[in-house]
Design an enzyme around this catalytic site. Sequence first.
Site, PDB file in Angstrom:
ATOM      1  N   ILE A 193     -27.651  21.253  26.124  1.00  0.00           N
ATOM      2  CA  ILE A 193     -27.675  20.251  25.000  1.00  0.00           C
ATOM      3  C   ILE A 193     -28.118  18.865  25.729  1.00  0.00           C
ATOM      4  CG2 ILE A 193     -25.827  19.489  23.773  1.00  0.00           C
ATOM      5  CD1 ILE A 193     -24.006  21.769  24.306  1.00  0.00           C
ATOM      6  N   ASP A 249     -28.110  13.955  36.771  1.00  0.00           N
ATOM      7  CA  ASP A 249     -27.776  15.342  36.734  1.00  0.00           C
ATOM      8  C   ASP A 249     -27.870  15.887  38.387  1.00  0.00           C
ATOM      9  OD1 ASP A 249     -28.399  17.607  34.473  1.00  0.00           O
ATOM     10  OD2 ASP A 249     -28.278  18.264  36.447  1.00  0.00           O
ATOM     11  N   THR A 299     -15.466  20.800  23.937  1.00  0.00           N
ATOM     12  CA  THR A 299     -15.681  21.983  23.371  1.00  0.00           C
ATOM     13  C   THR A 299     -14.506  22.601  22.652  1.00  0.00           C
ATOM     14  OG1 THR A 299     -15.691  24.538  23.949  1.00  0.00           O
ATOM     15  CG2 THR A 299     -14.755  23.270  25.657  1.00  0.00           C
ATOM     16  N   ASP A 300     -14.805  23.535  21.462  1.00  0.00           N
ATOM     17  CA  ASP A 300     -13.844  23.925  20.954  1.00  0.00           C
ATOM     18  C   ASP A 300     -12.539  24.875  21.614  1.00  0.00           C
ATOM     19  OD1 ASP A 300     -15.472  25.982  20.926  1.00  0.00           O
ATOM     20  OD2 ASP A 300     -15.508  26.200  18.616  1.00  0.00           O
ATOM     21  N   ASN A 334     -19.911  26.509  19.229  1.00  0.00           N
ATOM     22  CA  ASN A 334     -21.054  27.328  20.101  1.00  0.00           C
ATOM     23  C   ASN A 334     -22.633  26.682  19.559  1.00  0.00           C
ATOM     24  OD1 ASN A 334     -18.923  29.104  20.561  1.00  0.00           O
ATOM     25  ND2 ASN A 334     -20.339  30.253  21.673  1.00  0.00           N
ATOM     26  N   LYS A 389     -26.417  32.790  28.454  1.00  0.00           N
ATOM     27  CA  LYS A 389     -25.541  32.923  27.275  1.00  0.00           C
ATOM     28  C   LYS A 389     -26.179  34.033  26.207  1.00  0.00           C
ATOM     29  CE  LYS A 389     -23.535  29.210  29.149  1.00  0.00           C
ATOM     30  NZ  LYS A 389     -23.735  27.726  28.958  1.00  0.00           N
ATOM     31  N   TYR A 430     -19.755  42.444  24.849  1.00  0.00           N
ATOM     32  CA  TYR A 430     -18.389  42.674  25.289  1.00  0.00           C
ATOM     33  C   TYR A 430     -17.459  43.302  24.249  1.00  0.00           C
ATOM     34  CZ  TYR A 430     -20.075  39.277  28.753  1.00  0.00           C
ATOM     35  OH  TYR A 430     -20.726  38.802  29.702  1.00  0.00           O
TER      36      TYR A 430
HETATM   37  P1  NAD Z   1     -25.534  23.705  30.756  1.00  0.00           P
HETATM   38  O1  NAD Z   1     -24.889  24.320  31.766  1.00  0.00           O
HETATM   39  O2  NAD Z   1     -26.689  24.040  30.105  1.00  0.00           O
HETATM   40  O3  NAD Z   1     -25.833  21.962  31.680  1.00  0.00           O
HETATM   41  C1  NAD Z   1     -24.918  21.294  32.257  1.00  0.00           C
HETATM   42  C2  NAD Z   1     -25.844  20.474  33.141  1.00  0.00           C
HETATM   43  O4  NAD Z   1     -24.751  19.765  34.213  1.00  0.00           O
HETATM   44  C3  NAD Z   1     -26.821  20.823  33.955  1.00  0.00           C
HETATM   45  O5  NAD Z   1     -27.989  20.159  33.978  1.00  0.00           O
HETATM   46  C4  NAD Z   1     -26.396  20.822  35.557  1.00  0.00           C
HETATM   47  O6  NAD Z   1     -27.170  20.635  36.550  1.00  0.00           O
HETATM   48  C5  NAD Z   1     -25.320  19.554  35.378  1.00  0.00           C
HETATM   49  N1  NAD Z   1     -24.447  19.603  36.362  1.00  0.00           N
HETATM   50  C6  NAD Z   1     -23.486  20.371  36.582  1.00  0.00           C
HETATM   51  N2  NAD Z   1     -22.683  20.145  37.727  1.00  0.00           N
HETATM   52  C7  NAD Z   1     -22.713  18.717  37.556  1.00  0.00           C
HETATM   53  C8  NAD Z   1     -22.368  17.612  38.543  1.00  0.00           C
HETATM   54  N3  NAD Z   1     -21.301  17.886  39.528  1.00  0.00           N
HETATM   55  N4  NAD Z   1     -22.836  16.663  38.439  1.00  0.00           N
HETATM   56  C9  NAD Z   1     -24.031  16.267  37.817  1.00  0.00           C
HETATM   57  N5  NAD Z   1     -24.637  17.122  37.040  1.00  0.00           N
HETATM   58  C10 NAD Z   1     -24.065  18.233  36.838  1.00  0.00           C
HETATM   59  O7  NAD Z   1     -24.245  23.181  29.819  1.00  0.00           O
HETATM   60  P2  NAD Z   1     -24.464  22.796  28.061  1.00  0.00           P
HETATM   61  O8  NAD Z   1     -24.418  24.096  27.484  1.00  0.00           O
HETATM   62  O9  NAD Z   1     -25.750  22.013  27.962  1.00  0.00           O
HETATM   63  O10 NAD Z   1     -23.320  22.077  28.013  1.00  0.00           O
HETATM   64  C11 NAD Z   1     -23.170  20.595  28.020  1.00  0.00           C
HETATM   65  C12 NAD Z   1     -21.758  20.136  27.791  1.00  0.00           C
HETATM   66  O11 NAD Z   1     -21.565  20.558  26.322  1.00  0.00           O
HETATM   67  C13 NAD Z   1     -20.754  20.619  28.584  1.00  0.00           C
HETATM   68  O12 NAD Z   1     -19.851  19.598  28.997  1.00  0.00           O
HETATM   69  C14 NAD Z   1     -20.054  21.702  27.789  1.00  0.00           C
HETATM   70  O13 NAD Z   1     -18.666  21.891  28.120  1.00  0.00           O
HETATM   71  C15 NAD Z   1     -20.217  21.068  26.345  1.00  0.00           C
HETATM   72  N6  NAD Z   1     -20.158  22.071  25.371  1.00  0.00           N
HETATM   73  C16 NAD Z   1     -21.289  22.979  25.220  1.00  0.00           C
HETATM   74  C17 NAD Z   1     -21.427  23.985  24.235  1.00  0.00           C
HETATM   75  C18 NAD Z   1     -22.413  24.990  24.211  1.00  0.00           C
HETATM   76  O14 NAD Z   1     -22.264  25.970  23.153  1.00  0.00           O
HETATM   77  N7  NAD Z   1     -23.362  25.028  25.178  1.00  0.00           N
HETATM   78  C19 NAD Z   1     -20.414  23.697  23.109  1.00  0.00           C
HETATM   79  C20 NAD Z   1     -19.570  22.588  22.928  1.00  0.00           C
HETATM   80  C21 NAD Z   1     -19.571  21.888  24.437  1.00  0.00           C
HETATM   81  O1  DAU Z   2     -17.377  27.319  21.857  1.00  0.00           O
HETATM   82  C1  DAU Z   2     -18.084  26.384  22.742  1.00  0.00           C
HETATM   83  C2  DAU Z   2     -18.581  27.153  23.998  1.00  0.00           C
HETATM   84  O2  DAU Z   2     -19.542  28.124  23.569  1.00  0.00           O
HETATM   85  C3  DAU Z   2     -19.144  26.306  25.161  1.00  0.00           C
HETATM   86  O3  DAU Z   2     -17.966  25.377  25.341  1.00  0.00           O
HETATM   87  C4  DAU Z   2     -19.504  27.011  26.439  1.00  0.00           C
HETATM   88  O4  DAU Z   2     -19.874  26.097  27.122  1.00  0.00           O
HETATM   89  C5  DAU Z   2     -20.543  28.085  25.939  1.00  0.00           C
HETATM   90  O5  DAU Z   2     -20.976  28.806  26.791  1.00  0.00           O
HETATM   91  C6  DAU Z   2     -20.118  28.934  24.773  1.00  0.00           C
HETATM   92  O6  DAU Z   2     -19.131  29.738  25.342  1.00  0.00           O
HETATM   93  P1  DAU Z   2     -18.970  31.362  24.904  1.00  0.00           P
HETATM   94  O7  DAU Z   2     -18.386  32.055  25.830  1.00  0.00           O
HETATM   95  O8  DAU Z   2     -18.393  31.245  23.386  1.00  0.00           O
HETATM   96  O9  DAU Z   2     -20.543  31.771  24.616  1.00  0.00           O
HETATM   97  P2  DAU Z   2     -21.408  32.977  25.269  1.00  0.00           P
HETATM   98  O10 DAU Z   2     -22.766  32.630  25.062  1.00  0.00           O
HETATM   99  O11 DAU Z   2     -21.080  33.245  26.737  1.00  0.00           O
HETATM  100  O12 DAU Z   2     -20.672  34.139  24.539  1.00  0.00           O
HETATM  101  C7  DAU Z   2     -20.813  33.988  22.987  1.00  0.00           C
HETATM  102  C8  DAU Z   2     -19.896  35.444  22.688  1.00  0.00           C
HETATM  103  O13 DAU Z   2     -20.677  36.534  23.205  1.00  0.00           O
HETATM  104  C9  DAU Z   2     -18.792  35.607  23.332  1.00  0.00           C
HETATM  105  O14 DAU Z   2     -17.757  36.045  22.588  1.00  0.00           O
HETATM  106  C10 DAU Z   2     -18.861  36.572  24.441  1.00  0.00           C
HETATM  107  C11 DAU Z   2     -19.699  37.135  23.842  1.00  0.00           C
HETATM  108  N1  DAU Z   2     -20.911  37.811  24.877  1.00  0.00           N
HETATM  109  C12 DAU Z   2     -21.612  36.994  25.884  1.00  0.00           C
HETATM  110  C13 DAU Z   2     -22.349  37.327  26.834  1.00  0.00           C
HETATM  111  C14 DAU Z   2     -23.111  36.443  27.938  1.00  0.00           C
HETATM  112  C15 DAU Z   2     -21.171  39.257  24.856  1.00  0.00           C
HETATM  113  O15 DAU Z   2     -20.659  40.042  24.244  1.00  0.00           O
HETATM  114  N2  DAU Z   2     -22.042  39.522  25.951  1.00  0.00           N
HETATM  115  C16 DAU Z   2     -22.616  38.840  26.864  1.00  0.00           C
HETATM  116  O16 DAU Z   2     -23.396  39.048  27.579  1.00  0.00           O
END
Ligand code: NAD
Ligand code: DAU
Length: 359
Positions: free
Chosen positions: A12, A33, A130-131, A194, A204, A222
Site C-alpha cells: 500500500i 522504510d 486495519t478493520d 482488505n 497474501k 484455509y
Molecule cells: P506490507 O507488508 O506490504 O509493507 C510493510 C512495509 O513496512 C514494508 O515495506 C516493510 O519493509 C516496512 N517495515 C516493516 N517493518 C518496518 C520497520 N520496523 N521500520 C520501517 N519500515 C518497516 O504491508 P501493506 O499490506 O502495504 O500494509 C501497510 C499498512 O497498512 C500496515 O500498517 C497494515 O497494517 C495496514 N493495512 C493493510 C491492509 C491490507 O489489506 N494489506 C489493510 C488495512 C490496513
Molecule cells: O482486513 C485487513 C487485513 O487484510 C490487513 O490488515 C492485513 O495486513 C492483510 O494481510 C489482510 O489480512 P487477511 O488475513 O485477511 O489477508 P490474507 O490475504 O492473508 O488472507 C485473506 C483470506 O484468505 C483470509 O480469510 C485467509 C485466507 N487465506 C489466506 C492465505 C494466505 C487462505 O485461505 N489461504 C492462504 O494461503
Amino acid sequence: MNLLITGGAGFIGSHLVRFFVNKYPEYRIINLDALTYAGNLSNLRDIESKQNYTFIRGDVCDFGKMCDLFRKHRIDGVIHLAAESHVDRSISDPFTFARTNVMGTLSLLQAAKQYWNGDWQDKRFHHISTDEVYGALALDKPEGDPPYGSEFFRETTKYNPHSPYSASKAASDHFVRAYHDTYGMPTLVTNCSNNYGPYQFPEKLIPLCISNILLGKPLPIYGKGENVRDWLYVEDHARAIDLIFHRGNTGDTYNIGGFDERKNIDVVRLLISTVDRLLGRPEGMSQHLITYVTNRAGHDLRYAIDSSKLRDELGWQPSTRFENGLETTVRWYLDNQAWLDNITSGAYMQYHAEAYRPR
Ligand code: NAD
Ligand code: DAU
C-alpha cells in the site's frame, strides 16, 4: 509540506508514495522504510528520480534516528504505514509484530511530539490501521448475495482483536489516540478492509493464488473457504487516505471499506477463471489446483466495513468494482512476471543493498 510516509516500499505504501509524489509536486515526500522481506524498492522505480522524493532506509523502532529525521527534514506531516502485516507470520512470530507495530508506532509518535514541541499548527499524524482490530462478524446470511451478515464494523465498534497481528495494530491505535487525548497531537486513525492490486507481496491470498495458478501449484484454502473479506482496490485506499489526511477531523477515526464482501472460495474461483481466460487456457483448467488445508488458528469469519461516515463527511466512495480491479490486478501480474520471479528467487533483496548508498 515535508511529508514523512513510513513503509513506502511495501504494497500500500508504494501506491501511496506514487500517488502523493505525482499529485503534490510542491510537497517533499520522504519515504522511510526498513526494507524487511516485505519492502521492495523496485515497486517505486518509476518515481525514484523525481525531485520531490527521497528514500531513507531506517527502522521506526530506532527512536534516535526518528528524532534526527524529523529535525533534518523538518517534518510537518506523517502517514504511518510501516508494519508487519501478515497474520500467518504473526502467529509464528508475535514478538516481531509487537516490536514493529507497537513500539515502532510509539517511537514515531514520541519523535513527532518532541520535534513539534506543542506547536500543532498545520501538523498531522495519520496512522494507517486495519478493520481486523474489531474482531470478527457473524456470518448470519451465508447464502445468496452479499452482504453475508446483518452487522458491520463501525467507528464505534468495540475493539476485539484475535490474532497477534490485530492485537498489535489495536495497541498501536490506542497509543495514537492517547497522544491526541493526552498531549493534543493532531492525529487521525483509519481502519481499512482488505486491499488488493499490483505490487502485493505473494504471501497474501490474491497474489499467492495468481502466482500458484501460473506455476500450476496447489491453491491452499484455509478451512472450507467460507470466510468473508471486504475487498478494496488499493488505489481507492490511497484516494481515501489523501482526503482524510488533508480534510479529516483530527482526533477522529474513519473506516474505509469496499462494500464488496466475498467468500474466499469465490475469490479463488474468480481468479482461476480470470487467469485461465487471459492466458487463453481452456475454461476450468486450473480448478483442480484448489486444495483445502488446515484452517488458520483464530481465523476471523467475516469482515465487513461500514464506511458511511467517510462517504457522508468527505464524499469518498470506492470507484473500482471488484471484478474490474481483479482483472486489472491479474493483468499486472501476468505482465510483470519478472517482478514475481525476483521475489520467489530472492533476487529483489539486491535492492536492499543498493539502498544503503549514501545520498
Ligand atoms: P506490507 O507488508 O506490504 O509493507 C510493510 C512495509 O513496512 C514494508 O515495506 C516493510 O519493509 C516496512 N517495515 C516493516 N517493518 C518496518 C520497520 N520496523 N521500520 C520501517 N519500515 C518497516 O504491508 P501493506 O499490506 O502495504 O500494509 C501497510 C499498512 O497498512 C500496515 O500498517 C497494515 O497494517 C495496514 N493495512 C493493510 C491492509 C491490507 O489489506 N494489506 C489493510 C488495512 C490496513
Ligand atoms: O482486513 C485487513 C487485513 O487484510 C490487513 O490488515 C492485513 O495486513 C492483510 O494481510 C489482510 O489480512 P487477511 O488475513 O485477511 O489477508 P490474507 O490475504 O492473508 O488472507 C485473506 C483470506 O484468505 C483470509 O480469510 C485467509 C485466507 N487465506 C489466506 C492465505 C494466505 C487462505 O485461505 N489461504 C492462504 O494461503
